[in-house]
Design a protein around this motif. Sequence first.
Motif, PDB file in Angstrom:
ATOM      1  N   LEU A 114      -3.434   3.449   3.868  1.00 43.64           N
ATOM      2  CA  LEU A 114      -4.442   3.422   2.771  1.00 43.64           C
ATOM      3  C   LEU A 114      -3.892   2.469   1.635  1.00 43.64           C
ATOM      4  O   LEU A 114      -4.910   2.022   0.860  1.00 43.64           O
ATOM      5  CB  LEU A 114      -4.701   4.710   2.158  1.00 43.64           C
ATOM      6  CG  LEU A 114      -5.544   5.849   3.261  1.00 43.64           C
ATOM      7  CD1 LEU A 114      -5.317   7.059   2.629  1.00 43.64           C
ATOM      8  CD2 LEU A 114      -6.680   5.440   3.583  1.00 43.64           C
ATOM      9  N   LYS A 124      -8.589   0.987   7.790  1.00 41.63           N
ATOM     10  CA  LYS A 124      -8.123   2.599   6.873  1.00 41.63           C
ATOM     11  C   LYS A 124      -8.286   3.777   7.366  1.00 41.63           C
ATOM     12  O   LYS A 124      -7.686   4.549   7.663  1.00 41.63           O
ATOM     13  CB  LYS A 124      -8.214   2.217   5.350  1.00 41.63           C
ATOM     14  CG  LYS A 124      -7.620   1.114   4.831  1.00 41.63           C
ATOM     15  CD  LYS A 124      -7.589   0.856   3.354  1.00 41.63           C
ATOM     16  CE  LYS A 124      -7.027  -0.262   2.632  1.00 41.63           C
ATOM     17  NZ  LYS A 124      -7.062  -0.253   1.265  1.00 41.63           N
ATOM     18  N   SER A 128      -6.223   6.610   9.551  1.00 44.41           N
ATOM     19  CA  SER A 128      -6.060   7.872   9.019  1.00 44.41           C
ATOM     20  C   SER A 128      -6.545   8.710  10.125  1.00 44.41           C
ATOM     21  O   SER A 128      -5.898   9.933  10.298  1.00 44.41           O
ATOM     22  CB  SER A 128      -6.738   8.153   7.815  1.00 44.41           C
ATOM     23  OG  SER A 128      -6.468   6.952   6.767  1.00 44.41           O
TER      24      SER A 128
END
Length: 227
Positions: A114, A124, A128
């Motif tokens: 991030l 991102k 994640s």
Amino acid sequence: VGIHQRRRMVCRWVPFFDVSLHLPLEALPLIYVVVSLIPYATGAIFLAGTIHRRLFFTLGFLFWCILLGISWIIKVSVPSFERPDGTCVLSSGLPSPSTVLAIGLGSWLMMESLSRPQFKPATKVGLSAFVLVFTLPVPFARTLSTDETIIEVLIGTGIGLTLAILYYIALVKLVRRQAMNIAKSRMVLRLGINNDYWTLPDRYGTRSGYDFEFTTDRLLKQSEIWA
């Protein structure tokens, strides 16, 4: 190895990984075991990258060792904490090493992903989500396998998250801001470590973040030109 009979099954304890193997193997318990071993497989991946002299993997393997070491130090310090009924693991269960590793590594990887300015928002989010898929199931697998209690897993989660935040802050202050000095250090040059963790700041004309083709030699050549 501890062995006892449970519902006409033989239960074997795998000491280092702290998992129970109920023989003959069934599908669901086997899935719990495989998921519990994900953090250790991640450590093997980091080790392989370390052997190939990649800075990012070296930092990841270092953090893996820190997480495992601290969790086992605590386990030795709290030997009387009992495991739940139904397990054949004989060691103390506080905290859960698998949970500490999974949450710690997962939190650190997410913060690293991030914080990369060159990554698009979709990238991102995707990274994640990928990390979460491989980390969140681990605590649930530890409790569903009856090898650890919810308290052990929650404490392991807190320890892993705390260490991840501290490690991330340390890397930001000690590694990212000292990228040039680290690349020019004697140890890095002697070992031939490739800087695939963090390149020079944008004001020097290079990209910040992951750059797997950005080697120490190229960094030194560019620094000589700027000098």
